[in-house]
Design an enzyme around this catalytic site. Structure first.
Site, short mmCIF file in Angstrom:
data_model
loop_
_atom_site.label_atom_id
_atom_site.label_comp_id
_atom_site.label_asym_id
_atom_site.label_seq_id
_atom_site.Cartn_x
_atom_site.Cartn_y
_atom_site.Cartn_z
N CYS A 138 -2.69 7.82 5.06
CA CYS A 138 -2.89 7.41 3.66
C CYS A 138 -4.18 7.95 3.09
O CYS A 138 -4.31 8.11 1.88
CB CYS A 138 -2.83 5.90 3.54
SG CYS A 138 -3.35 5.05 5.02
N GLU A 178 0.88 -1.16 0.00
CA GLU A 178 0.00 0.00 0.00
C GLU A 178 0.92 1.21 0.00
O GLU A 178 1.76 1.33 0.89
CB GLU A 178 -0.87 -0.04 1.26
CG GLU A 178 -2.00 0.95 1.19
CD GLU A 178 -2.11 1.76 2.45
OE1 GLU A 178 -2.30 1.17 3.52
OE2 GLU A 178 -1.97 2.99 2.35
P1 NAP Z 1 9.63 3.59 3.35
O1 NAP Z 1 10.85 4.37 3.20
O2 NAP Z 1 9.04 3.03 2.10
O3 NAP Z 1 9.95 2.41 4.39
C1 NAP Z 1 8.95 1.50 4.83
C2 NAP Z 1 9.65 0.24 5.36
O4 NAP Z 1 10.17 -0.52 4.28
C3 NAP Z 1 10.82 0.52 6.27
O5 NAP Z 1 10.84 -0.49 7.24
C4 NAP Z 1 12.02 0.41 5.36
O6 NAP Z 1 13.18 -0.01 6.04
C5 NAP Z 1 11.57 -0.68 4.39
N1 NAP Z 1 12.14 -0.50 3.05
C6 NAP Z 1 11.89 0.55 2.23
N2 NAP Z 1 12.51 0.36 1.05
C7 NAP Z 1 13.17 -0.83 1.13
C8 NAP Z 1 13.99 -1.56 0.23
N3 NAP Z 1 14.27 -1.11 -0.98
N4 NAP Z 1 14.49 -2.73 0.65
C9 NAP Z 1 14.22 -3.20 1.88
N5 NAP Z 1 13.46 -2.55 2.79
C10 NAP Z 1 12.93 -1.37 2.42
O7 NAP Z 1 8.45 4.41 4.03
P2 NAP Z 1 8.46 5.36 5.31
O8 NAP Z 1 9.76 5.30 6.01
O9 NAP Z 1 7.27 5.01 6.08
O10 NAP Z 1 8.19 6.83 4.75
C11 NAP Z 1 8.75 7.34 3.58
C12 NAP Z 1 7.65 7.82 2.64
O11 NAP Z 1 6.68 6.78 2.43
C13 NAP Z 1 6.80 8.98 3.12
O12 NAP Z 1 7.42 10.23 2.93
C14 NAP Z 1 5.54 8.82 2.30
O13 NAP Z 1 5.69 9.42 1.05
C15 NAP Z 1 5.41 7.33 2.12
N6 NAP Z 1 4.37 6.73 3.00
C16 NAP Z 1 3.13 6.58 2.50
C17 NAP Z 1 2.15 6.00 3.28
C18 NAP Z 1 0.77 5.81 2.74
O14 NAP Z 1 -0.02 5.21 3.42
N7 NAP Z 1 0.45 6.29 1.56
C19 NAP Z 1 2.42 5.60 4.58
C20 NAP Z 1 3.71 5.75 5.07
C21 NAP Z 1 4.68 6.32 4.26
P3 NAP Z 1 14.23 1.10 6.56
O15 NAP Z 1 13.47 2.09 7.36
O16 NAP Z 1 15.19 0.30 7.39
O17 NAP Z 1 14.81 1.68 5.34
#
Ligand code: NAP
Length: 521
Positions: A302, A265
């Site tokens: 979200c 998601e």
């Molecule tokens: P994220 O950077 O996508 O990380 C989410 C989880 O996935 C973390 O545990 C991260 O680990 C892991 N992860 C991410 N990319 C990975 C990869 N390539 N390989 C392995 N593990 C990976 O999301 P976030 O930290 O929650 O926030 C960043 C952005 O996500 C926000 O600015 C927003 O744009 C978006 N977001 C959207 C929603 C929604 O519901 N639409 C919700 C939350 C966030 P690490 O932390 O160890 O890297």
């Protein structure tokens, strides 16, 4: 409970093998005790081996036993509620009262899934009895049930540190399905994660279940998540977060020798359409309500609506003024992580660089990680010619899109990619236009709301929290609501079985009294 910072792998508290971290208090931008352990591939292997060893016994628990286990998790979460909310508040900057509500919601979800399990409808039991006299050839007895998919990896989300995290809906629905779970904790709230994981582990022990039913791992980069997705014993993955992260994990899973489903998601702007009669009748009220929902969780939810589309005409000025007033009065509030705050600031700059006009900003920020709310505006033609304007800016920002007429409103609707939700504000005299808009939105969203906003969200049987890409990677499923359990189930058919060998739920006489379809009836 004093936090130990260990990984929780089965019954073991596992110390760091790949370094440690401390949680950040984003309100003060300072680190908080204690140290939290990072693990690596070896710890993922340990957890996956245990999850696999636990799978046969856990997936065959009786419905009553599994439901009671889920209720114990709810009890344990309730017992830890105040401590959990206090720690989550420190680690996220979100208000403690809100987080107590989130903890209550998480506990309620486990209770709701306990009821789903008890009723057994999720098994989708179907019996097509033998037809020995059928011509030209007899039919064998066919019986179907849904079974758990196997051990699953769940990535905790950053933005709701309880109800979408360790004890969130993904974990509740996976355990309800009979899957064993390895949770990848989000580093934005390691202490809150540990409290939730201990509540779940305690329930595993209370019910005498195999220790591998639930584990929690943590890592200091992509390696731990990659190891989970690669592990041959993991059979499905769920993820809530960025599109970049979600798609990297999705693609990785498809490159495995045995590809597995990954339910991500990711992103949604939740467009809101105000039809002309509603604009004239209630422009100010809708503008005010829109900004109120846009600010929920500092815009880090979200379902926060972030794009509003209205036709030039009566009521537009009232709508615009209400939005400007509400945004201008909004205090800056602490955002979840430095990364999310940084992306928000860059996202606003990017919107302006492709033609959006900044028309209002909220009170200035005091703290380094505070997000200042913003209202931007463009006309419909600009949005249609610049797709980047329709990208999510995760934070307290909204884009008002003014269109010249109904045809342009429909063209803007057609330009959107997949969304979790869309809203339509209408009066009776708008129904003809709404009927034209509806099929456009049905193709693009998982949920359509009339004269309200998608947030807050109920957890019901009819809830859909999903939608076409890029809202999710698989529009056939929801990640919230009682049918989210379907992500963790697959069908198995039993043909020509003697009654004594059949699973109890499929035996003649229906000993458990479960709902079953017989010959499709
Ligand atoms: P994220 O950077 O996508 O990380 C989410 C989880 O996935 C973390 O545990 C991260 O680990 C892991 N992860 C991410 N990319 C990975 C990869 N390539 N390989 C392995 N593990 C990976 O999301 P976030 O930290 O929650 O926030 C960043 C952005 O996500 C926000 O600015 C927003 O744009 C978006 N977001 C959207 C929603 C929604 O519901 N639409 C919700 C939350 C966030 P690490 O932390 O160890 O890297």
């Amino acid at each position: 409970m004093s936090l130990t910072g260990h990984l929780l792998i089965g019954a073991a508290d596992v110390p760091a093998t790949e370094g440690t971290m401390k949680a950040l208090n984003p309100a003060t931008n300072t680190l908080i005790e204690p140290e939290f352990a990072f693990g690596g591939r070896a710890q993922v292997d340990q957890a996956a081996t245990l999850a696999d060893a636990a799978f046969d016994s856990y997936s065959h628990t009786s419905l009553a036993e599994r439901a009671a286990f889920l209720e114990s998790i709810a009890d344990n979460l309730n017992a830890a509620r105040e401590e959990l909310a206090a720690r989550a508040a420190l680690e996220t900057g979100l208000p403690q009262a809100q987080l107590e509500g989130e903890a209550a919601r998480a506990a309620t979800q486990f209770r709701q899934f306990a009821e789903v399990v008890r009723k057994g409808r999720f098994l989708q039991l179907a019996i097509d009895p033998a037809q020995p006299d059928r011509q030209p050839r007899p039919r064998m007895d066919h019986r179907l049930q849904k079974v758990a998919i196997g051990p699953v990896a769940i990535f905790g989300a950053s933005n709701f540190p309880i109800s979408y995290s360790v004890a969130g809906g993904d974990t509740a629905s996976a355990l309800a399905a009979g899957a064993t779970v390895i949770l990848k904790a989000h580093n934005a709230h390691p202490g809150a994660s540990e409290i939730q994981a201990r509540a779940i582990r305690k329930a595993v022990q209370m019910h005498g279940l195999h220790e591998g039913v639930f584990s929690m791992v943590r890592g200091g980069g992509n390696a731990i998540g990659e190891a989970l997705v690669d592990h041959p014993l993991i059979k499905a993955v769920t993820f809530t977060g960025s599109e970049v992260g979600g798609m990297a994990l999705y693609r990785r899973a498809q490159l495995r020798p045995d590809p597995i489903p990954v339910f991500t998601e990711m992103t949604s702007v939740n467009p809101t359409f105000i039809l002309p009669e509603a604009l004239e009748a209630r422009g100010a009220e809708i503008g005010d309500g829109f900004v109120e929902r846009m600010l929920v969780n500092v815009g880090q939810a979200c379902l926060c609506p972030s794009i509003l589309i209205a036709v030039e005409g009566e009521g537009l000025q009232a709508l615009r003024s209400a939005m400007i007033n509400r945004v201008s009065a909004a205090p800056a509030r602490t955002m979840l992580t430095p990364g999310i705050h940084g992306s928000y600031v860059k996202g606003l700059e990017a919107m302006e660089s492709v033609g959006a006009n900044l028309v209002a900003v909220g009170a200035p920020a005091d703290g380094q990680l505070e997000g200042r709310s913003a209202l931007l505006e463009v006309d419909g033609q600009r949005l249609l010619s610049e797709p980047a304007l329709a990208h999510e800016v995760f934070g307290p920002a909204a884009l008002l899109v003014t269109v010249n007429d109904e045809e342009e409103l429909l063209a803007v609707a057609r330009s959107f990619k997949g969304q979790l939700s869309a809203a339509i504000h209408l009066e009776d005299r708008d129904l003809d236009l709404a009927r034209r808009l509806l099929p456009i939105l049905e193709r693009r969203t998982g949920r359509i709301v009339v004269n309200a906003f998608a947030h807050p969200q109920e957890v019901t049987f009819a809830t859909v929290h999903g939608g076409p890409f890029p809202a999710t990677s698989d529009s056939r499923f929801t990640s919230v609501g009682m049918t989210s359990i379907e992500r963790f189930l697959r069908p198995v058919a039993y043909q020509g079985f003697p009654d004594a060998l059949l699973p109890e739920v499929l035996r003649e006489g229906n000993p458990l009294g479960l709902p079953r379809s017989i010959d499709g009836q």
